[in-house]
Design a protein around this motif. Structure first.
Motif, mmCIF file in Angstrom:
data_model
loop_
_atom_site.group_PDB
_atom_site.id
_atom_site.type_symbol
_atom_site.label_atom_id
_atom_site.label_comp_id
_atom_site.label_asym_id
_atom_site.label_seq_id
_atom_site.Cartn_x
_atom_site.Cartn_y
_atom_site.Cartn_z
ATOM 1 N N VAL A 144 33.604 39.684 47.268
ATOM 2 C CA VAL A 144 34.403 39.451 46.068
ATOM 3 C C VAL A 144 33.478 39.395 44.858
ATOM 4 O O VAL A 144 32.447 38.714 44.881
ATOM 5 C CB VAL A 144 35.205 38.146 46.188
ATOM 6 C CG1 VAL A 144 35.909 37.827 44.873
ATOM 7 C CG2 VAL A 144 36.218 38.249 47.312
ATOM 8 N N ASP A 145 33.820 40.140 43.824
ATOM 9 C CA ASP A 145 33.067 40.085 42.571
ATOM 10 C C ASP A 145 33.275 38.710 41.939
ATOM 11 O O ASP A 145 34.417 38.321 41.650
ATOM 12 C CB ASP A 145 33.578 41.178 41.626
ATOM 13 C CG ASP A 145 32.717 41.304 40.371
ATOM 14 O OD1 ASP A 145 32.353 40.274 39.784
ATOM 15 O OD2 ASP A 145 32.432 42.449 39.971
ATOM 16 N N PRO A 146 32.196 37.944 41.718
ATOM 17 C CA PRO A 146 32.373 36.579 41.213
ATOM 18 C C PRO A 146 32.934 36.523 39.800
ATOM 19 O O PRO A 146 33.450 35.479 39.383
ATOM 20 C CB PRO A 146 30.952 36.000 41.276
ATOM 21 C CG PRO A 146 30.038 37.179 41.298
ATOM 22 C CD PRO A 146 30.792 38.268 41.992
ATOM 23 N N GLU A 147 32.842 37.633 39.044
ATOM 24 C CA GLU A 147 33.359 37.632 37.681
ATOM 25 C C GLU A 147 34.798 38.133 37.610
ATOM 26 O O GLU A 147 35.663 37.508 37.004
ATOM 27 C CB GLU A 147 32.457 38.482 36.784
ATOM 28 C CG GLU A 147 31.051 37.911 36.644
ATOM 29 C CD GLU A 147 30.184 38.738 35.717
ATOM 30 O OE1 GLU A 147 30.667 39.782 35.212
ATOM 31 O OE2 GLU A 147 29.020 38.354 35.510
ATOM 32 N N THR A 148 35.064 39.272 38.260
ATOM 33 C CA THR A 148 36.418 39.853 38.186
ATOM 34 C C THR A 148 37.322 39.378 39.310
ATOM 35 O O THR A 148 38.539 39.542 39.236
ATOM 36 C CB THR A 148 36.348 41.380 38.236
ATOM 37 O OG1 THR A 148 35.893 41.788 39.542
ATOM 38 C CG2 THR A 148 35.387 41.923 37.190
ATOM 39 N N HIS A 149 36.720 38.828 40.357
ATOM 40 C CA HIS A 149 37.431 38.385 41.554
ATOM 41 C C HIS A 149 38.075 39.540 42.312
ATOM 42 O O HIS A 149 38.928 39.319 43.183
ATOM 43 C CB HIS A 149 38.485 37.328 41.211
ATOM 44 C CG HIS A 149 37.922 36.142 40.490
ATOM 45 N ND1 HIS A 149 37.066 35.240 41.090
ATOM 46 C CD2 HIS A 149 38.060 35.733 39.191
ATOM 47 C CE1 HIS A 149 36.713 34.315 40.213
ATOM 48 N NE2 HIS A 149 37.282 34.589 39.061
#
Length: 576
Positions: A144-149
C-alpha cells in the motif's frame, strides 16, 4: 557481525543467536536489504538463519534472500517486530517483479512500527513455508502506498504449511496458491485463487464472481526438507514424511511435523561453496552417497550434476544458482525412488542446453508410487540475469513425481531478453505418468508453455503469461503453421486421463498484434478422463488487435485489445 557468518555454511549465510544485540542483528539484516532491494539480476545470494529464541527486530527482505528459523517447529523462532517485503523500489508500489526471496519455519509478530501488519508483497518464486503469522492485523500480500493508500499490483505467490492467526488480505494480488494452511479469515481475490488442503478455505461456490477454487484435501505431499538445529545444537536437515489426503498444516496443535532427521555435521551431507565447488567435486560427493547442501552462490557447471542414488537430497540455500556452461543439462536425476531437489535457480547458459533439468531418462517405466521424487521451489530461468538458451526448462520422464512451486521463466526483461536472444520452446514437458504439480508458474516460452504427455497428471493452480515478444503472427504459429499462436497448456492427444484445477492464462502481446487461438488445448474428442476445472483468460495489455481467441478447444469468448472491460477477462467453469 563476524560471528554470525563464521560457520561451516560459509560467508553468505548469517546465523543469528538471541544472545546477540538486537540492534546489531537488525543492522546486518537492513544492510543486506539495502544491497538487495532492487538487485533483480545480481549474483549475490544470502541466507539469514535464526537460532531458536525471540528477536525484537524489524527488517525487510530483498532479492535472493532466504529468511528461516533453525527450530524444530515455526514457533521456536519468533520475530517480535517485523520481517516484511515492501515494493518501494518500483513505480506505483508495484510488486510484480518482487521475485526470488523466501520465508521458512518461523513466527512473525508485527510491531507498532509496522501498524501491527506483516506485509509480504511478492510475486513468483517467493515461497512462504512453515510460517506462523501472529500479527494483530494479519498478513498483507501487496504493498500500500503510504501517501495515496492505493495498492500496487502483485502477481502470484505460494504459501504452504502455514498459519495466519488473523486475516490474510491479498488486496491487489492477482493470483495465489495456498496449500495446507489455515487463517483467521481470507479477505478477497482478484483473478485466480486456489486452495488445496486448507483448513478453512473460502467457498468456491460463487466462482467466478469470487475467484476461488477449493480442493478439500491434498492428495499426496511431503513438505519441503529444512535445515534446523537438533537436540545437540548441531546442524541437521529434517525430512518430512510422505502424507496422503491431508488438510491443514503439519505442525499445529502441539504436533511436530512427522519425519526423520539427517545430520549435516556427521558427514552425510556434502556442504558446497560456490567459490570452490565444481561439477566434478559435486559429482564425486554424489557418487559417494552423500546428500548435497548448496550454500548461497552461483555455481558454474561444465557437466551435469548426476543424482543416481535413491533418496538423495539436493538442497539449495539462499537461491543457490546453477549455470550449465557447455550446453549441458545442469542436473540429471536417475529413474530412482525418493529423490528431493529443492531451493534452486537454474539459469540457461550461453550455449543451448536441451534441458536445464531432467528427471528420469527417456522411456522410464518404473513405478515410484511408494516413494515419489519431489521438486520444491525451483526456478528454471532463460535470460534475465544474462542471455541464455535452452529447449526445455524441466523434462520429467519418471513416473510419480511431485512438483511443489515451480517457476519456469523465459525472461521478458533484463539482459539478453529478446525473441532471438533467449529462445526456449517449453517451460516443462511431462512424459511420466502420475505426476502431480502444486503451483505451476510457466511463462513466455516461444511454443507450448506446458506440454503434458503422461497419463493421470494432476495440476493444482496454473499461472501463465504467454510470450510478450512474438515479432509477427507468421513466426508465432502452431500445428504446422495452420493455427494462430500456441496454447499455454497443452494436454497431448494421446492422453486419456488428466485433471487440473484453477488455470489462469494471460496475454500481453507487446511487440506485434498477434493472436493465440486457444489458451488451453486438450484431446479434441473431449474424452471423459481429461477434466479441466475453473479456467480464466486475461488480456493484460498489448497492441490493438492482439487477442486470446478462445479459452479451450474453441470454447470460451476472446479477450482482446481495444475491448470493453468485460471482454478483457473470460472464464469457463468446466471442460469437457
Amino acid at each position: 557481525m563476524a560471528d554470525a557468518n563464521n560457520t561451516l555454511l560459509g560467508p553468505n549465510v548469517y546465523v543469528f543467536d538471541p544472545s546477540m544485540p538486537a540492534g546489531a542483528v537488525q543492522e546486518q539484516a537492513n544492510k543486506i536489504f539495502k544491497q538487495m532491494e532492487a538487485n533483480e539480476f545480481g549474483p549475490e545470494r544470502y541466507s539469514l538463519l535464526f537460532k531458536p529464541g525471540t528477536y525484537p527486530v524489524l527488517f525487510d527482505v530483498g532479492f535472493y534472500t532466504s529468511v528461516a528459523g533453525l527450530g524444530q517447529g515455526p514457533d521456536a523462532v519468533r520475530i517480535e517486530g517485523g520481517a516484511n517485503v515492501p515494493a518501494y523500489w518500483m513505480p506505483h508500489m508495484n510488486a510484480t517483479c518482487n521475485f526470488w526471496r523466501s520465508y521458512e519455519n518461523l513466527a512473525i509478530n508485527a510491531s507498532d512500527a509496522t501498524n501491527k501488519t506483516t506485509t509480504i508483497a511478492i510475486s513468483q518464486a517467493a515461497p512462504l513455508r512453515r510460517l506462523h503469522i501472529t500479527s494483530p492485523n494479519g498478513l498483507w500480500l501487496f504493498q500500500v502506498d503510504p501517501e495515496t493508500h492505493a495498492g500496487g499490483w502483485a502477481s502470484g505467490g505460494f504459501m504452504a504449511d502455514s498459519v495466519v492467526d488473523n486475516q490474510v488480505l491479498p488486496g491487489s494480488q492477482q493470483q495465489w496458491l495456498s496449500r495446507n494452511c489455515s487463517w483467521g479469515s481470507w479477505a478477497n481475490g482478484v483473478w485466480n485463487m486456489v486452495f488445496v488442503g486448507c483448513a478453512n478455505a473460502p467457498s468456491g461456490n460463487n466462482w467466478p464472481t469470487d475467484p476461488y477454487t477449493t480442493v478439500d484435501r491434498t492428495p499426496l505431499v511431503r513438505e519441503k526438507p529444512y535445515l534446523y538445529l537438533d537436540d545437540a545444537g548441531r546442524y541437521a536437515v529434517f525430512v518430512p514424511a510422505l502424507q496422503r489426503d491431508t488438510q491443514g498444516p503439519s505442525w499445529t496443535e502441539g504436533r511436530h511435523t512427522p519425519g526423520r532427521s539427517i545430520s549435516v555435521e556427521g558427514g552425510e551431507f556434502h556442504v558446497a561453496q560456490a567459490a570452490t565447488s565444481t561439477a566434478a567435486s559435486l559429482n564425486e560427493a554424489l557418487r559417494a552417497g552423500k546428500h548435497i547442501l548448496l550454500t548461497p552462490g552461483v555455481y558454474q557447471l561444465d557437466e551435469a550434476l548426476q543424482v543416481t542414488k535413491a533418496g538423495t537430497i539436493v538442497l539449495g540455500m539462499g537461491f543457490a544458482t546453477l549455470i550449465p556452461r557447455q550446453g549441458n543439462t545442469a542436473i540429471k536425476v536417475a529413474d530412482v525412488d525418493g529423490v528431493t531437489v529443492a531451493g534452486l535457480i537454474i539459469d540457461a547458459g550461453p550455449t543451448n542446453s536441451p534441458y536445464l533439468m531432467e528427471v528420469g531418462t527417456e522411456g522410464s517405466a518404473a513405478s515410484h508410487a511408494a516413494d515419489p521424487t519431489f521438486l520444491f521451489d525451483i526456478t528454471a530461468r532463460t535470460g534475465g540475469a544474462q542471455a541464455g538458451k535452452n529447449d526445455v526448462g524441466i523434462v520429467v520422464h519418471s513416473h510419480d513425481v511431485v512438483c511443489d512451486q515451480l517457476w519456469l521463466w523465459r525472461a521478458d526483461h533484463g539482459p539478453g531478453a529478446g525473441w532471438d536472444s533467449n529462445p526456449t520452446k517449453h517451460g516443462i514437458v511431462v512424459n511420466g505418468d502420475n505426476v502431480v504439480a502444486y503451483g505451476l508458474f510457466n511463462e513466455h516460452h516461444e511454443e507450448y508453455q506446458t506440454l503434458w504427455n503422461g497419463q493421470n497428471g494432476r495440476v493444482y493452480f496454473y499461472q501463465s503469461e504467454i510470450p510478450y515478444d512474438p515479432p509477427s503472427q507468421e513466426r508465432y504459429m502452431s500445428h504446422g503453421g495452420t493455427v494462430n499462436g500456441y496454447a499455454s497448456y497443452k494436454v497431448a492427444d494421446g492422453v486419456a486421463t488428466h485433471e487440473a484445477w484453477g488455470l489462469g492464462v494471460y496475454s500481453y502481446f507487446r511487440d506485434s498484434p498477434v493472436k493465440a487461438e486457444n489458451a488451453i488445448e486438450a484431446p479434441a474428442d473431449g474424452r471423459a478422463g481429461v477434466k479441466i476445472h475453473r479456467m480464466t483468460t486475461i488480456w493484460l495489455n498489448g497492441q490493438n488487435g492482439s487477442e486470446i481467441s478462445h479459452i479451450i478447444n474453441g470454447r470460451g469468448s476472446r479477450v482482446y485489445g481495444s475491448s470493453p472491460e468485460e471482454a478483457q477477462r473470460q472464464t469457463l467453469k468446466e471442460f469437457p
